[in-house]
Write a protein that holds these residues in place. Structure first.
Motif, short mmCIF file in Angstrom:
data_model
loop_
_atom_site.label_atom_id
_atom_site.label_comp_id
_atom_site.label_asym_id
_atom_site.label_seq_id
_atom_site.Cartn_x
_atom_site.Cartn_y
_atom_site.Cartn_z
N PRO A 107 85.16 6.73 31.55
CA PRO A 107 84.86 8.08 32.02
C PRO A 107 86.07 8.74 32.65
O PRO A 107 86.92 8.07 33.24
CB PRO A 107 83.76 7.84 33.06
N THR A 142 76.27 4.73 42.19
CA THR A 142 76.55 5.01 40.77
C THR A 142 78.02 5.00 40.39
O THR A 142 78.34 4.97 39.19
CB THR A 142 75.97 6.39 40.37
N GLN A 143 78.94 5.03 41.36
CA GLN A 143 80.36 5.09 41.04
C GLN A 143 81.13 3.97 41.72
O GLN A 143 80.92 3.68 42.89
CB GLN A 143 80.94 6.45 41.46
N GLU A 170 79.26 4.25 36.69
CA GLU A 170 80.53 4.81 36.20
C GLU A 170 81.64 4.00 36.87
O GLU A 170 81.73 3.98 38.11
CB GLU A 170 80.65 6.28 36.59
#
Length: 261
Positions: A107, A142-143, A170
């Motif tokens: 990403p 999430t990251q 991600e």
């Protein structure tokens, strides 16, 4: 479905290189998922792999046969190898002889952090990195941002330890963590065994960035100086400190607790 029987086959040589070398995996932008759980998780969360590789014997395993059928329904390539050739690819003892070849997700890095994230500063052990990813995914983070020197997140050992968490995260690698912190407005909490502030004294109800360091040296001094809070997890007994993956899990789930989840 096709069959490869020669060790000199170019596709088989590519698989051997990916199985043996992180450098080859980084250069190709591809990696191998080993075993039923990871392959099922990829299918459920990401869809078809670039390629499904299975041994002749494994085709008789009902779980493997189901995965192969799903891949064929998605028009993914499926290749069958003799058991002897497959054995040189897998690092799992007593595995089921199933691999997915997948493109490594890459990403684009956001300009700044706006949601809770994990920053890994030189965490080198693949098992620790995988465990941290697994805990982060389970806690709703999430990251994940990794500095140069952190274990390659898409290596087989990290993938096995994370148990599919990669596919809900991600993951950004080779990140300048200092620049990222400077551009972000959320609090940065650095874990340190020498800190005075206890984890349970910090307000974790909003987004935070968890800064976790090298197993022996901890967070680097420059990044430590940039942290909003330096925090410690209080513990009893004669053990000097917690393993970084264990500490990460405690932090993530304390945040989850404070958020009322």
């Amino acid at each position: 479905m096709k069959t490869v029987t020669s060790r000199d086959n170019p596709f088989y040589k590519e698989l051997k290189a990916l199985a043996a070398s992180s450098q080859a995996r980084r250069k190709a932008g591809r990696t191998l998922l080993d075993g039923v759980h990871l392959c099922q998780s990829w299918l459920d969360l990401r869809g078809a792999p670039a390629h499904c590789i299975v041994s002749e014997e494994a085709l008789h395993n009902p779980e493997v046969a189901d995965i192969v059928e799903r891949c064929e329904a998605l028009r993914a390539h499926v290749t069958v190898l003799p058991d002897a050739l497959f054995g040189a690819l897998s690092q799992v003892e007593h595995g089921v002889n199933l691999l997915f070849l997948v493109e490594t997700p890459a990403p684009g890095q956001p300009a700044a952090m706006t949601v809770s994230a994990v920053l890994l500063d030189g965490v080198q052990d693949p098992g620790n990195v995988g465990s941290i990813l697994r805990s982060a995914g389970a806690a709703g983070i999430t990251q994940v941002f990794c500095s140069p020197g952190t274990a390659f997140c898409w290596s087989p050992k990290v993938l096995r330890a994370a148990m599919g968490a990669h596919f809900v995260l991600e993951i950004f690698e080779n990140v300048d963590l200092g620049a990222l912190i400077e551009q972000s407005n959320i609090p940065v909490l650095a874990m340190s065994g020498y800190a005075q502030q206890k984890l349970y004294e910090v307000d974790l109800r909003g987004p935070v960035a968890w800064l976790l360091g090298h197993e022996g040296q901890g967070v680097g001094p420059e990044l430590m100086a940039m942290a909003t809070h330096q925090v410690v997890i209080p513990h009893g007994g004669q053990v000097e400190s917690l393993n970084v993956a264990a500490a990460a899990a405690i932090c993530f789930f304390e945040q989850l607790r404070q958020q009322g989840s």
